[in-house]
Design an enzyme around this catalytic site. Structure first.
Site, short mmCIF file in Angstrom:
data_model
loop_
_atom_site.label_atom_id
_atom_site.label_comp_id
_atom_site.label_asym_id
_atom_site.label_seq_id
_atom_site.Cartn_x
_atom_site.Cartn_y
_atom_site.Cartn_z
N GLY A 15 -91.26 13.18 -7.59
CA GLY A 15 -91.55 14.17 -6.57
C GLY A 15 -92.04 13.47 -5.32
O GLY A 15 -93.25 13.28 -5.12
N THR A 16 -91.11 13.07 -4.45
CA THR A 16 -91.45 12.29 -3.27
C THR A 16 -91.55 13.20 -2.06
O THR A 16 -90.76 13.13 -1.13
CB THR A 16 -90.41 11.17 -3.05
OG1 THR A 16 -90.24 10.45 -4.27
CG2 THR A 16 -90.86 10.18 -1.98
N GLY A 17 -92.54 14.11 -2.11
CA GLY A 17 -92.85 14.94 -0.95
C GLY A 17 -93.97 14.30 -0.17
O GLY A 17 -94.06 13.07 -0.07
N GLY A 20 -96.50 12.49 -3.00
CA GLY A 20 -95.83 11.36 -3.64
C GLY A 20 -95.38 10.32 -2.64
O GLY A 20 -95.48 9.11 -2.90
N ASN A 111 -102.96 20.15 -7.64
CA ASN A 111 -104.12 21.04 -7.56
C ASN A 111 -104.07 22.08 -8.68
O ASN A 111 -103.02 22.35 -9.26
CB ASN A 111 -104.13 21.77 -6.21
CG ASN A 111 -104.48 20.86 -5.05
OD1 ASN A 111 -105.32 19.97 -5.19
ND2 ASN A 111 -103.84 21.07 -3.92
N LYS A 201 -112.68 20.86 -7.24
CA LYS A 201 -111.62 20.86 -6.21
C LYS A 201 -111.22 22.28 -5.82
O LYS A 201 -110.86 22.55 -4.67
CB LYS A 201 -110.40 20.09 -6.73
CG LYS A 201 -109.27 19.93 -5.69
CD LYS A 201 -109.59 18.82 -4.69
CE LYS A 201 -108.54 18.77 -3.58
NZ LYS A 201 -107.22 18.37 -4.06
N ASN A 205 -109.85 24.57 -2.52
CA ASN A 205 -108.47 25.06 -2.57
C ASN A 205 -108.36 26.58 -2.60
O ASN A 205 -107.45 27.15 -1.99
CB ASN A 205 -107.75 24.48 -3.79
CG ASN A 205 -107.26 23.07 -3.55
OD1 ASN A 205 -106.79 22.75 -2.48
ND2 ASN A 205 -107.37 22.21 -4.55
N ASN A 209 -106.43 27.55 0.94
CA ASN A 209 -105.00 27.72 0.70
C ASN A 209 -104.59 29.18 0.86
O ASN A 209 -103.65 29.50 1.58
CB ASN A 209 -104.64 27.21 -0.71
CG ASN A 209 -104.28 25.75 -0.74
OD1 ASN A 209 -103.22 25.34 -0.28
ND2 ASN A 209 -105.17 24.93 -1.28
N SER A 271 -101.46 23.02 1.95
CA SER A 271 -100.13 22.89 1.34
C SER A 271 -99.51 24.24 1.01
O SER A 271 -98.29 24.42 1.09
CB SER A 271 -100.19 22.04 0.08
OG SER A 271 -101.07 22.61 -0.87
#
Length: 324
Positions: A15-17, A20, A111, A201, A205, A209, A271
């Protein structure tokens, strides 16, 4: 390499967002052998590399990138960092299994509460599963392009696997994970209690969010208005109440600390707002439904969080239907 030199572990990014991509670039920059699994952005990254525009670190480019469109083509990795959204965890299991070296450590950089649970049953017992909590302001600006505004710390905790009943082995693995990020110049702490850390956390969030989506507002305007400030503090207080009901302690003044930290942060769109804008499913189960359910089992009602969750559920259903 000398006899005393220690070989760095091979790292895979699933997951290269934004998450990542950021941590993958930082680890590669620190000399780790990093391999990136991509889907929709594979062609762009294979052609142009990964570009990281970072306020603290400047403009960084990783090119060429060891990029793959299928886990079948990846070498076996000692560590797998999962930066994909929690909504896709179950679908990621086959790719994780294919890319994992024997006894690999799988670290979820995600998260929410209990995010490891839905993945654990789909993985071999031989794989270690860990959770990573990222304290960072980062977002994806385009295919292979990442904007990093501030922060970057990662706290690491052990969830399950072969070392679950061996405290020394478990601690060594968690310290090794934290060491990856420290070597890359990032702050990282080992967490003794992953569940407690995830509740901590959520104090940030849950309000920011959800409110960014419902109020169409980033952190600076949310912190500038008296009504939204009061609502944020009330939501934070409910998260703390839920955590305590579930048997998890909170550092004294923790919610107030996060509130003050946010006042000093650069203006940031969380996000969930980016997911909403791109008509992606919101991570409501991990960030809202599970904490609410856990608190309810403990006899604790969280009415403001419940109302926020109900409103977001309506918005999410309408938004994803319109995107189809």
């Amino acid at each position: 390499m000398t006899d005393t030199a220690v070989k760095k572990p091979r790292v895979g990014i699933v997951g290269t967002g934004a998450i990542g991509g950021f941590y993958g670039v930082m680890l590669a920059r620190a000399g780790f052998d990093v391999h990136f699994l991509l889907r929709s952005e594979f062609s762009a990254v294979a052609e142009r590399g990964l570009q990281l525009h970072s306020a603290p670190y400047g403009a960084l480019t990783l090119n060429p990138v060891q990029a793959y469109s299928s886990a079948d083509d990846m070498p076996l990795c000692d560590w797998l960092l999962v930066g994909a959204k929690t909504t896709s965890n179950a679908k990621l299991a086959p790719a994780i299994i294919k890319a994992a070296a024997p006894g690999a450590k799988v670290l979820l950089l995600q998260n929410g509460l209990d995010v490891e649970d839905c993945l654990r049953d789909l993985l071999p017992d031989s794989l270690h599963l860990l959770g990573g909590l990222c304290f960072i302001c980062v977002h994806r600006a385009g295919p292979g392009v990442i904007e990093h505004q501030a922060l970057g710390a990662v706290n690491v905790g052990y969830h399950s696997g072969p070392a679950l009943d061996d405290e020394a082995a478990r601690q060594a693995i968690v310290e090794q994970g934290a060491g990856l990020f420290r070597t890359a110049g990032l702050d990282s702490q080992a967490m003794a209690n992953l569940q407690q850390a995830r509740w901590q956390k959520l104090v940030w969030n849950i309000p920011y969010n959800g409110l960014s989506v419902l109020l169409d507002a980033s952190t600076t305007p949310l912190m500038a208005d008296d009504s939204s400030r009061e609502l944020i503090q009330a939501l934070m207080a409910e998260v703390v109440q839920g955590a305590l009901a579930c048997g998890h302690s909170m550092p004294p003044g923790y919610a107030e600390h996060l509130f003050k930290v946010t006042e000093k942060m650069p203006d940031y769109w969380p996000s969930m707002y980016h997911d909403y804008q791109h008509k992606r499913p919101l991570e409501l189960a991990a960030i809202y439904a599970r904490p609410l359910a856990a608190a309810k089992v403990a006899g604790c009602e969280l009415p403001k969080i419940e109302a926020l969750y109900q409103a977001l559920s309506f918005v999410d259903r309408r938004n994803t239907c319109l995107g189809e």
